[in-house]
Design a protein around this motif. Structure first.
Motif, PDB file in Angstrom:
ATOM      1  N   GLU A  14       0.349  -1.438  -0.379  1.00 27.24           N
ATOM      2  CA  GLU A  14      -0.173  -0.005  -0.084  1.00 27.24           C
ATOM      3  C   GLU A  14       0.397   1.293  -0.179  1.00 27.24           C
ATOM      4  O   GLU A  14       0.354   2.249  -0.842  1.00 27.24           O
ATOM      5  CB  GLU A  14      -1.010  -0.005   1.187  1.00 27.24           C
ATOM      6  N   HIS A  18       0.990   4.780  -2.537  1.00 25.42           N
ATOM      7  CA  HIS A  18       0.989   5.744  -2.174  1.00 25.42           C
ATOM      8  C   HIS A  18       2.488   7.162  -2.346  1.00 25.42           C
ATOM      9  O   HIS A  18       1.996   7.499  -2.988  1.00 25.42           O
ATOM     10  CB  HIS A  18       0.496   6.513  -0.752  1.00 25.42           C
ATOM     11  N   LEU A  75      -5.566  11.432  -6.568  1.00 25.96           N
ATOM     12  CA  LEU A  75      -6.512  10.722  -5.081  1.00 25.96           C
ATOM     13  C   LEU A  75      -6.257   9.767  -5.271  1.00 25.96           C
ATOM     14  O   LEU A  75      -6.876   9.210  -6.675  1.00 25.96           O
ATOM     15  CB  LEU A  75      -7.920  11.733  -5.089  1.00 25.96           C
ATOM     16  N   MET A  76      -6.699   8.724  -3.969  1.00 26.71           N
ATOM     17  CA  MET A  76      -6.067   7.186  -4.021  1.00 26.71           C
ATOM     18  C   MET A  76      -6.866   7.039  -3.389  1.00 26.71           C
ATOM     19  O   MET A  76      -6.979   7.403  -1.939  1.00 26.71           O
ATOM     20  CB  MET A  76      -4.697   6.848  -4.147  1.00 26.71           C
ATOM     21  N   SER A  77      -7.716   5.306  -3.966  1.00 27.79           N
ATOM     22  CA  SER A  77      -8.930   4.804  -2.697  1.00 27.79           C
ATOM     23  C   SER A  77      -8.642   3.184  -2.983  1.00 27.79           C
ATOM     24  O   SER A  77      -8.074   2.839  -4.353  1.00 27.79           O
ATOM     25  CB  SER A  77      -9.504   5.915  -3.199  1.00 27.79           C
ATOM     26  N   ASN A  78      -9.562   3.114  -2.258  1.00 26.76           N
ATOM     27  CA  ASN A  78      -9.526   1.170  -2.142  1.00 26.76           C
ATOM     28  C   ASN A  78      -8.970   1.084  -2.558  1.00 26.76           C
ATOM     29  O   ASN A  78      -8.909  -0.430  -3.354  1.00 26.76           O
ATOM     30  CB  ASN A  78     -11.044   1.673  -3.686  1.00 26.76           C
ATOM     31  N   SER A  93      -6.064  -0.635  -7.607  1.00 26.95           N
ATOM     32  CA  SER A  93      -6.224   0.943  -6.200  1.00 26.95           C
ATOM     33  C   SER A  93      -7.376   1.765  -7.571  1.00 26.95           C
ATOM     34  O   SER A  93      -6.901   1.532  -8.265  1.00 26.95           O
ATOM     35  CB  SER A  93      -5.610   1.630  -6.149  1.00 26.95           C
ATOM     36  N   TYR A  94      -7.539   2.805  -7.156  1.00 26.75           N
ATOM     37  CA  TYR A  94      -9.035   3.464  -7.208  1.00 26.75           C
ATOM     38  C   TYR A  94      -8.173   4.714  -7.511  1.00 26.75           C
ATOM     39  O   TYR A  94      -7.490   5.333  -6.550  1.00 26.75           O
ATOM     40  CB  TYR A  94     -10.418   4.005  -7.458  1.00 26.75           C
ATOM     41  N   GLN A 118      -8.213   2.784 -12.847  1.00 27.34           N
ATOM     42  CA  GLN A 118      -7.387   2.316 -11.772  1.00 27.34           C
ATOM     43  C   GLN A 118      -6.273   1.854 -12.232  1.00 27.34           C
ATOM     44  O   GLN A 118      -6.421   1.671 -13.171  1.00 27.34           O
ATOM     45  CB  GLN A 118      -8.497   1.032 -11.009  1.00 27.34           C
TER      46      GLN A 118
END
Length: 150
Positions: A14, A18, A75-78, A93-94, A118
């Motif tokens: 992770e 990021h 912006l990163m999420s999920n 990752s989205y 993604q």
């Protein structure tokens, strides 16, 4: 692997996800290559433009060619990491990318993201460090990068 080792491996992957966007947006874009294995690859397959870079030198050149006047924030999420062995993992990752070219300073009026998609990643642990083996960009929403208003 025991649960703690799994958790630490997932967190390390992770962090690479990021770190990638922080280096592109806030750091030295060419340094993104250091997050990949020596033979790592990045690609945007069709229906994208078919770009592919393989190996750290090619990745350094590709990401380092980013326009100097580009302002971006991703912006990163999920972020979902799945360990596939003690030394390999996958992740999805989205991301949403806000970006303008021609930036000379100040605040840019907000607009919609220019990309939403993604990343599909594979990771390999090399000498105890988790690195990207491959990153594939999947882009269902995208458009041209606008110019900043002067």
């Amino acid at each position: 692997m025991d649960p703690l080792e799994n958790l630490l491996a997932e967190r390390a992957c992770e962090r690479v996800v990021h770190e990638f966007v922080h280096r592109l947006d806030l750091g030295e874009p060419a340094s993104v290559a250091e997050l990949f294995t020596e033979d790592g690859s990045w690609e945007w397959p069709p229906p994208g433009d078919g770009r592919r870079s393989e190996g750290r030198a090619a990745l350094r050149e590709y990401f380092g060619s980013r326009p100097a006047d580009r302002l971006s924030r991703r912006l990163m999420s999920n972020v979902l990491v799945t360990l596939t062995s003690p030394d390999t993992a996958t992740a999805v990752s989205y991301f949403s990318t806000y970006r303008v070219d021609g930036y000379t300073g100040g605040i840019v009026p907000p607009g919609p993201p220019v990309q939403i998609g993604q990343y599909e990643d594979t990771f390999r642990r090399v000498d105890g460090e988790w690195l990207l083996k491959s990153r594939v960009l999947v882009l269902p929403f995208g458009g041209p990068t606008p110019r900043a208003l002067s």
